[in-house]
Design an enzyme around this catalytic site. Structure first.
Site, PDB file in Angstrom:
ATOM      1  N   LYS A   1       0.818  -1.227   0.000  1.00 34.07           N
ATOM      2  CA  LYS A   1       0.000   0.000   0.000  1.00 34.07           C
ATOM      3  C   LYS A   1       0.853   1.279   0.000  1.00 34.07           C
ATOM      4  CE  LYS A   1      -4.204  -1.777   2.202  1.00 34.07           C
ATOM      5  NZ  LYS A   1      -5.187  -1.639   3.262  1.00 34.07           N
TER       6      LYS A   1
ATOM      7  N   ASP B   1     -10.557   2.738   2.034  1.00 35.78           N
ATOM      8  CA  ASP B   1     -10.666   2.226   3.411  1.00 35.78           C
ATOM      9  C   ASP B   1     -11.362   3.265   4.305  1.00 35.78           C
ATOM     10  OD1 ASP B   1      -9.561  -0.273   3.043  1.00 35.78           O
ATOM     11  OD2 ASP B   1      -7.525   0.350   3.540  1.00 35.78           O
TER      12      ASP B   1
HETATM   13  P1  NAP Z   1      -0.011  -2.464   9.442  1.00 32.87           P
HETATM   14  O1  NAP Z   1       0.190  -1.141   8.787  1.00 32.87           O
HETATM   15  O2  NAP Z   1       0.983  -3.550   9.247  1.00 32.87           O
HETATM   16  O3  NAP Z   1      -0.177  -2.189  11.036  1.00 32.87           O
HETATM   17  C1  NAP Z   1      -0.287  -3.267  11.925  1.00 32.87           C
HETATM   18  C2  NAP Z   1      -0.612  -2.723  13.322  1.00 32.87           C
HETATM   19  O4  NAP Z   1      -0.826  -3.847  14.197  1.00 32.87           O
HETATM   20  C3  NAP Z   1       0.521  -1.912  13.961  1.00 32.87           C
HETATM   21  O5  NAP Z   1      -0.043  -0.917  14.772  1.00 32.87           O
HETATM   22  C4  NAP Z   1       1.249  -2.969  14.787  1.00 32.87           C
HETATM   23  O6  NAP Z   1       1.952  -2.428  15.890  1.00 32.87           O
HETATM   24  C5  NAP Z   1       0.072  -3.760  15.312  1.00 32.87           C
HETATM   25  N1  NAP Z   1       0.447  -5.109  15.697  1.00 32.87           N
HETATM   26  C6  NAP Z   1       0.721  -6.159  14.882  1.00 32.87           C
HETATM   27  N2  NAP Z   1       1.023  -7.264  15.618  1.00 32.87           N
HETATM   28  C7  NAP Z   1       0.923  -6.893  16.920  1.00 32.87           C
HETATM   29  C8  NAP Z   1       1.083  -7.578  18.146  1.00 32.87           C
HETATM   30  N3  NAP Z   1       1.419  -8.878  18.186  1.00 32.87           N
HETATM   31  N4  NAP Z   1       0.894  -6.907  19.305  1.00 32.87           N
HETATM   32  C9  NAP Z   1       0.540  -5.597  19.278  1.00 32.87           C
HETATM   33  N5  NAP Z   1       0.355  -4.878  18.138  1.00 32.87           N
HETATM   34  C10 NAP Z   1       0.549  -5.524  16.963  1.00 32.87           C
HETATM   35  O7  NAP Z   1      -1.401  -3.110   9.018  1.00 32.87           O
HETATM   36  P2  NAP Z   1      -2.741  -2.320   8.603  1.00 32.87           P
HETATM   37  O8  NAP Z   1      -2.774  -2.169   7.117  1.00 32.87           O
HETATM   38  O9  NAP Z   1      -2.870  -1.114   9.453  1.00 32.87           O
HETATM   39  O10 NAP Z   1      -3.869  -3.405   8.953  1.00 32.87           O
HETATM   40  C11 NAP Z   1      -4.196  -3.726  10.305  1.00 32.87           C
HETATM   41  C12 NAP Z   1      -5.311  -4.753  10.321  1.00 32.87           C
HETATM   42  O11 NAP Z   1      -6.498  -4.169   9.797  1.00 32.87           O
HETATM   43  C13 NAP Z   1      -5.012  -5.993   9.456  1.00 32.87           C
HETATM   44  O12 NAP Z   1      -5.350  -7.150  10.193  1.00 32.87           O
HETATM   45  C14 NAP Z   1      -5.935  -5.881   8.279  1.00 32.87           C
HETATM   46  O13 NAP Z   1      -6.409  -7.136   7.846  1.00 32.87           O
HETATM   47  C15 NAP Z   1      -7.088  -5.060   8.868  1.00 32.87           C
HETATM   48  N6  NAP Z   1      -7.752  -4.274   7.813  1.00 32.87           N
HETATM   49  C16 NAP Z   1      -9.054  -4.580   7.545  1.00 32.87           C
HETATM   50  C17 NAP Z   1      -9.726  -3.879   6.556  1.00 32.87           C
HETATM   51  C18 NAP Z   1     -11.161  -4.236   6.276  1.00 32.87           C
HETATM   52  O14 NAP Z   1     -11.668  -3.903   5.200  1.00 32.87           O
HETATM   53  N7  NAP Z   1     -11.866  -4.872   7.209  1.00 32.87           N
HETATM   54  C19 NAP Z   1      -9.094  -2.869   5.838  1.00 32.87           C
HETATM   55  C20 NAP Z   1      -7.758  -2.576   6.148  1.00 32.87           C
HETATM   56  C21 NAP Z   1      -7.092  -3.295   7.137  1.00 32.87           C
HETATM   57  P3  NAP Z   1       3.483  -1.927  15.730  1.00 32.87           P
HETATM   58  O15 NAP Z   1       3.411  -0.562  15.129  1.00 32.87           O
HETATM   59  O16 NAP Z   1       3.995  -1.933  17.110  1.00 32.87           O
HETATM   60  O17 NAP Z   1       4.168  -2.925  14.817  1.00 32.87           O
END
Ligand code: NAP
Length: 269
Positions: free
Chosen positions: A67, A104
């Site tokens: 992204k 989103d």
């Molecule tokens: P991202 O940019 O990789 O961010 C991941 C986030 O999760 C960061 O804040 C990370 O913290 C935190 N994290 C990951 N593993 C962790 C753990 N074990 N303990 C604590 N914090 C943890 O991903 P993203 O694009 O924001 O997406 C996040 C989630 O939203 C994904 O699961 C995705 O599937 C979901 N999502 C859903 C939709 C939908 O349409 N429903 C749309 C977009 C995203 P750190 O900064 O400390 O690494």
């Protein structure tokens, strides 16, 4: 804009994605002679893939881990994509330029509005996470009258930097209890995607709080199930998934797909 020459999802890995099911159901229903394909693009092949797609006048979606890279690669960005700092939807315009957008934000906004039965106003919003999804959440909160967000993240510096970009509505916190005490709690971390982990102890969340977990998996996430079991209003990320897909479809084809059909395609999977 002319109809795209090809419709793809760029990610790595993408085998698990439900987007092809949603979009192919909508394409068939609308009588559009295109198939939506998931393309597993290794990071080292991203640039060459993009050049090929540009030549094919492709449109599509972008998911993890591309992204931010797509954001940098687009020739034109919509104001919303700029605000979020990430592109999840793109198309090739009539001049051969790659245009990047972000649905989103609209997807989250629509899903929350449906979930609460009204557009959020004067709410405290607790956001767990500080990645791309959290940025989309804060961009939506900016459009909600009287709403304020607190953001907690495992890596506090990331929450601080994100809140700086949305300083009119967002404040970083280092106590997860502040998030649990919000009227609307949003899980924007990836916790719960692959296991039964929860981003915050459900017992810390008062029963009158509403909770939206952006993560989705078959049978719902453990977080949503635990909260519902305690009597909270809680929902997973399926509503947002369908809404962001429907908004993308509208952008590419200028017509609204059937959301019900998209939901049915998901349930069938
Ligand atoms: P991202 O940019 O990789 O961010 C991941 C986030 O999760 C960061 O804040 C990370 O913290 C935190 N994290 C990951 N593993 C962790 C753990 N074990 N303990 C604590 N914090 C943890 O991903 P993203 O694009 O924001 O997406 C996040 C989630 O939203 C994904 O699961 C995705 O599937 C979901 N999502 C859903 C939709 C939908 O349409 N429903 C749309 C977009 C995203 P750190 O900064 O400390 O690494």
């Amino acid at each position: 804009m002319r109809q795209p020459g090809r419709l793809v999802l760029l990610g790595h890995p993408v085998g698990h994605s439900l987007s092809p099911r949603i979009h192919n159901a909508a394409l068939s229903d609308a009588g559009i002679p295109l198939r939506y394909e998931a393309l597993d693009v290794e990071p080292r092949r991203f640039d060459e893939t993009l050049e090929m797609l540009r030549a094919e006048r492709a449109a599509g979606n972008v998911t993890v881990p591309h992204k931010e890279r797509m954001f940098a690669a687009c020739d034109v960005l919509t104001p919303l994509a700029r605000r979020v700092g990430a592109v999840n939807v793109f198309w090739t315009d009539d001049d051969g330029r790659l245009v990047g957008d972000n649905t989103d934000v609209g997807g989250f906004d629509a899903a929350v509005t449906q979930f609460l039965g009204q557009r959020p106003t004067d709410l405290s919003v607790g956001v767990l996470g500080a990645g791309g999804a959290a940025a989309a959440v804060l961009a939506a909160v900016e459009g909600w009258a009287g709403c304020v967000a607190h953001v907690y993240n495992r890596t506090p510096e990331r929450a601080r930097l994100l809140c700086e970009r949305f300083s009119a509505v967002a404040h970083p916190v280092d106590d997860v209890g502040v998030i649990a005490g919000a009227q609307l709690v949003v899980n924007a971390t990836s916790i719960g995607l692959k296991d039964d982990g929860v981003p915050v102890d459900p017992f810390l969340i008062p029963r009158d709080a509403a909770v939206i977990d952006l993560v989705y998996r078959p049978g719902e996430t453990n977080f949503v199930r635990a909260l519902r079991g305690r009597g909270n209003r809680a929902t997973d990320g399926i509503g947002m998934l369908v809404e962001q897909a429907a908004l993308a479809f509208e952008t590419w084809f200028g017509i609204a797909p059937s959301r019900e059909l998209m939901h049915e395609a998901l349930l069938a999977s």
